[in-house]
Design a protein around this motif. Structure first.
Motif, short mmCIF file in Angstrom:
data_model
loop_
_atom_site.label_atom_id
_atom_site.label_comp_id
_atom_site.label_asym_id
_atom_site.label_seq_id
_atom_site.Cartn_x
_atom_site.Cartn_y
_atom_site.Cartn_z
N PRO B 43 39.30 26.54 34.94
CA PRO B 43 39.56 27.96 34.68
C PRO B 43 38.27 28.77 34.53
CG PRO B 43 40.28 26.57 32.84
CD PRO B 43 39.83 25.66 33.92
N GLU B 44 37.19 28.09 34.16
CA GLU B 44 35.92 28.81 33.98
C GLU B 44 35.44 29.42 35.28
OE1 GLU B 44 33.73 30.37 32.01
OE2 GLU B 44 35.44 29.93 30.71
N LEU B 46 37.21 30.52 37.66
CA LEU B 46 37.99 31.74 37.89
C LEU B 46 37.45 32.86 37.01
CD1 LEU B 46 40.26 32.33 39.76
CD2 LEU B 46 41.88 31.65 38.01
N ASN B 47 37.12 32.52 35.78
CA ASN B 47 36.57 33.52 34.86
C ASN B 47 35.23 34.04 35.35
OD1 ASN B 47 38.74 33.33 33.21
ND2 ASN B 47 37.79 31.86 31.82
N PHE B 50 35.83 36.41 38.06
CA PHE B 50 36.34 37.66 37.51
C PHE B 50 35.20 38.50 36.94
CE2 PHE B 50 37.91 40.03 33.81
CZ PHE B 50 38.83 40.84 34.45
N LEU B 79 42.32 38.89 40.50
CA LEU B 79 41.73 37.79 39.74
C LEU B 79 42.25 37.77 38.32
CD1 LEU B 79 38.12 38.00 41.13
CD2 LEU B 79 39.58 35.99 41.19
N GLU B 80 42.48 38.96 37.80
CA GLU B 80 43.03 39.05 36.45
C GLU B 80 44.41 38.40 36.40
OE1 GLU B 80 43.54 40.85 32.42
OE2 GLU B 80 41.96 39.93 33.60
N ARG B 83 43.98 34.70 36.67
CA ARG B 83 43.43 34.20 35.43
C ARG B 83 44.48 34.06 34.35
NH1 ARG B 83 39.04 36.48 32.03
NH2 ARG B 83 40.31 38.34 32.00
#
Lengths: 174, 708
Positions: B43-44, B46-47, B50, B79-80, B83
């Motif tokens: 997930p990082e 993706l963050n 973002f 992306l939000e 996420r």
């Protein structure tokens, strides 16, 4: 100087091999009448005493700054830090360059001895000294069997093993 | 390059920065993709993506790159959703993300080209990116999300509608092509058109248009579904004279029946789109698409400042070599062969000149216009003013003034604190201003200019100013200063209390008219840079903060002098003059030594005492008797002057100043050290800190206590 640097470099290359064999290498040095040692792996270089520029208002154990190949390096008087009596510097005074976080510090000692390879059985933990021991004393090294002086049972060498991290910590943002 | 204007420079900076960000996005996206393939979702990553897109959006907005901003905006939204798990990270979603990042690269390439030629159809791209979200949201009909009027949808066959829906769900763009075909050749023309378009798109339907047309021609309207960009479509169309437009996503999901009118612009608004088309050479578009991804976009090189520091160090070392060479040449002139000596002299001079050029060049690389910083400040001003419901007009002058990049960076925080405080505490709300007879819109003025080897930045507001009575009261209340001390303070000293740490963090003083949080940070940062902060304030009229900074920290001319056998250096920039100390002219005022110099009072500081130097330096022979202070170096920091009493002046030299290690960061009065070439370090005194401590001793004593 180059001889001493060669010792360090050659020793550095051997460190891993020695550690695998359950041994650790220390560089022994004198502060006044006492014999101390730091892990060889933390010592970058040994220098002769360079020209020191005194830094006013610095901590009492800061001797000043020196230029090591263009880098400003803080010199720390180890004797002062270890609360040992003050003595003038002699011809055998040396600076041990030690990495401490993002800066390199120079530690002043009276004389560099040699590299000691100590097995686990040759190291006593600092707890033998009880609560009196300073936080930066890791233990006592007894380079015994291998290095007993030829005279036989004469006083055995004792190394006060220092923990470089604890020793230099106070010089962070303290 | 050398002649580029300031705005070009800012633009180049932005492009370089954006380029770096986009490269980061590519890397992150590749990592994300790889992770998906191996079934390990981080997930990082993706963050990170973002955050990267978010930053790019902010930058684009700030520099007015509207198209980049729009694309960032939709990417950010998508992306939000990804996420937050509102959207599944599927392969098509990844594809579209890649397409979005590629779009950034092409937009940046466009921006780097001289004039507004564009190869990117931002609308199509944006809608495809935004489309993932819709496509993934299963339960509702995608057709409702697009600006397709009921009368068009109504005539689609069931199959056509299905194709349309499927294509939309898969993130294809739908274009509407309106094209005029001569009636006499309509069959062949249509066939040709179909052939051309088939390679890159699917023709959902075509129908004769109700409008337009003429006696011998008819307008045909087509719905095309494609992954290609608008420019590719145009290329495929070739000479055919059509109006191409993207079927837009509906805003806010309004009921389709209500938006029938909103479709008018699509069918009738052909002109602007044609205009775009006219500007776009098809060849350029095709070529650009082919090789753009590998080419660099700007000829700006981003260099780690530490590399320049290193270079500067080397230049400094060379400077000392030059000095030694000069001395050698002088010796030769006396003793050696005259012809040889003058040849050596000539070479030394040439060497010196080239070295000076190198030095200047390296310094120039480090320089950036302050406008880079001011632009960021402007964003903050808008934001804070909006948050506070205050109206503030920002006036910036002198943005072209250049400073060392390092200084510009270090200035960012102090500047932010100052403008924030000015708006927070200084500027009154509109009604209050009106009742005071002030213009409803407050003015915050930032002015920068060069003054010798310093840069001066003035920040002034026309707010309520600082009430020293309230400062006094707060200082006592907070226990920062005693009643006794406070009552002794001059107005200027009182204003300076604002810079004390305890004062600024005190929550109790936020109601105080004037400055609040972080002024101690401002002071600390500026002083660390060898600068000074001055504060002037009139109650009811406003506050002005003046920051004075050296233009560069990298290299400076310094005056060398001796104090009790130690050689020290002081930046020449702060030195006004150096003179013999006329012992008879020294007086004391309240125990402080002062010198009457040409009718003005100059406070004195005996540096030997200030630094508590022993009478004998380390290693010096006993016989080095204490020397007396024979000279005064007059320093000026901001608007304060101080005379430093020293034993001897030892000449002038260009020095490269090096910071002391972290272990000595607490030492006050020394800003660094320099190597004079003989391996011996010389300390560089921090004039600002000495002036501060000597002249404002009382407050800085308190300050020191506050810190410990």
């Amino acid at each position: 100087m180059s001889g001493e640097r060669a010792i360090v470099r050659a020793a550095g290359e051997r460190v891993s091999r020695v550690e695998e064999a359950g041994m650790r290498e220390f560089l022994g040095f004198m502060l006044g009448e006492e014999t101390y040692a730091l892990p060889l792996s933390c010592i970058r270089e040994i220098l002769r005493m360079p020209a020191v520029a005194e830094v006013p208002r610095a901590a009492p154990d800061v001797l000043g700054i020196v230029s090591v190949r263009g880098q400003v390096t803080t010199l720390i008087d180890l004797r002062q830090r270890m609360s040992l009596p003050k003595l003038p510097f002699g011809p055998r005074t040396r600076v041990l360059l030690v990495d401490q976080g993002d800066e390199t510090l120079g530690l002043l000692c009276d004389r560099v001895l040699s590299v000691y390879r100590l097995s686990e059985t040759e190291v006593e933990l600092a707890t033998v000294l009880g609560n009196e021991a300073s936080s930066y004393v890791m233990g006592i090294g007894r380079p015994g069997a291998r290095r007993v002086p030829r005279g036989g049972a004469v006083a055995q060498e004792i190394l006060i093993l220092l923990d470089p991290i604890a020793l230099l910590k106070r010089h962070g943002h303290g | 390059m050398g002649s580029s204007t300031q705005s070009d420079k800012a633009r180049e900076e932005f492009l370089a920065e954006a380029q770096e960000l986009v490269e980061g996005l590519s890397r992150d996206l590749l990592m994300l993709d790889e992770g998906e393939r191996r079934g390990q979702r981080n997930p990082e990553t993706l963050n990170d993506l973002f955050r990267g897109v978010h930053t790019l959006k902010g930058l684009s907005g700030m520099f007015g790159f509207e198209r980049l901003g729009r694309l960032s905006h939709v990417l950010e939204d998508t992306l939000e959703d990804l996420r937050m798990g509102r959207l599944e990270l599927s392969q098509p979603a990844l594809d579209v993300l890649f397409e979005g990042v590629e779009g950034f690269q092409r937009l940046l390439a466009d921006a780097a080209r001289p004039e507004g030629t564009s190869t990117v159809d931002i609308d199509a791209l944006a809608s495809r990116v935004g489309g993932i979200a819709r496509a993934e949201a299963a339960e509702h009909d995608v057709l409702r999300d697009y600006e397709l009027e009921p009368n068009v949808l109504g005539v689609l066959t069931e199959y056509e509608e299905h194709r349309l829906r499927t294509n939309l769900e898969q993130g294809f763009s739908i274009y509407r092509l309106r094209i005029r075909l001569a009636l006499d050749v309509i069959d062949t023309a249509l066939d040709q058109l179909r052939e051309r378009l088939k390679s890159i798109s699917e023709i959902i339907t075509y129908l004769p248009s109700m409008e337009g047309g003429s006696v011998d021609a008819i307008d045909i309207e087509m719905l095309l579904s494609t992954r290609a960009t608008e420019s590719d479509l145009r290329t495929a169309l070739g000479r055919a004279d059509g109006v191409l437009s993207l079927v837009q996503k509906r805003r806010g999901g309004a009921d389709p029946s209500l938006t029938a009118q909103s479709l008018r612009p699509v069918t009738t608004g052909g002109q602007p789109i044609e205009a775009t088309k006219a500007q776009l050479p098809e060849r350029v578009a095709a070529e650009a698409g082919a090789d753009m991804s590998l080419r660099s976009l700007t000829n700006v090189v981003r260099v780690d400042i530490r590399k320049l520091d290193y270079l500067m160090n080397v230049v400094g070392e060379l400077g000392t070599v030059r000095a030694a060479l000069g001395r050698l040449v002088e010796k030769m002139r006396v003793s050696a062969d005259h012809a040889l000596a003058s040849e050596a002299h000539r070479l030394a001079r040439v060497f010196g000149r080239h070295l000076a050029e190198v030095q200047e060049g390296v310094l120039d690389i480090r320089m950036v216009p302050l406008s880079q910083l001011f632009d960021k400040v402007a964003v903050i001003v808008r934001q804070v003013a909006r948050d506070q419901h205050k109206e503030v007009r920002l006036l910036i002058t002198g943005g072209e003034t250049e400073v060392d990049k390092l200084i510009a960076e270090e200035l960012a925080d102090p500047m932010m604190h100052i403008v924030r405080n000015a708006i927070d505490h200084g500027v009154e709300v509109a009604e209050q201003r009106a009742s005071l007879g002030k213009p409803a819109v407050a003015t915050l003025a930032i002015n920068a200019y060069q003054k010798g080897s310093h840069v001066v930045i003035e920040l002034s507001d026309d707010g309520r100013g600082i009430d020293t009575d309230l400062v006094r009261e707060a200082a006592i209340r907070k226990g920062l200063l005693s009643d006794q001390v406070v009552s002794d303070l001059s107005r200027e000293e009182l204003l300076n209390v604002v810079f004390m740490p305890g004062f600024s963090t005190a929550s109790a003083v936020t109601d105080l008219s004037g400055r609040g949080v972080g002024m101690d940070v401002v002071k600390t940062n500026i002083t660390r840079l060898g600068g000074a902060v001055d504060l002037e304030s009139d109650v009811g009229v406003g506050t002005k903060i003046t920051i004075t900074l050296p233009i560069t920290l990298a290299i400076m001319s310094a005056l060398l002098f001796e104090v009790r056998g130690r050689v020290l250096a002081i930046p020449l920039a702060v030195v006004q003059e150096a003179l013999r100390l006329p012992a008879a002219a020294v007086r004391t005022i309240e125990g402080r030594e002062v010198l009457s110099l040409r009718g003005a009072t100059l406070p004195l500081c005996r540096l030997g005492d200030f630094f508590r130097f022993s009478r004998r330096p380390i290693g010096a022979p006993e016989s080095t008797a204490a020397t007396e202070e024979h000279f005064v170096i007059v320093v000026a920091v901001g608007n304060r002057r101080l005379g430093l009493c020293v034993d001897r002046l030892a000449g002038q030299q260009d020095i490269v100043i090096k910071g002391l290690g972290r272990s000595l960061s607490q030492v006050q009065g020394i800003s660094g050290a320099t190597d004079l070439g003989d391996q011996r370090l010389v300390l560089v005194v921090d004039a600002a800190a000495i002036v501060e401590e000597t002249l404002l001793g009382r407050t800085s004593h308190m300050l020191a206590r506050g810190l410990s």
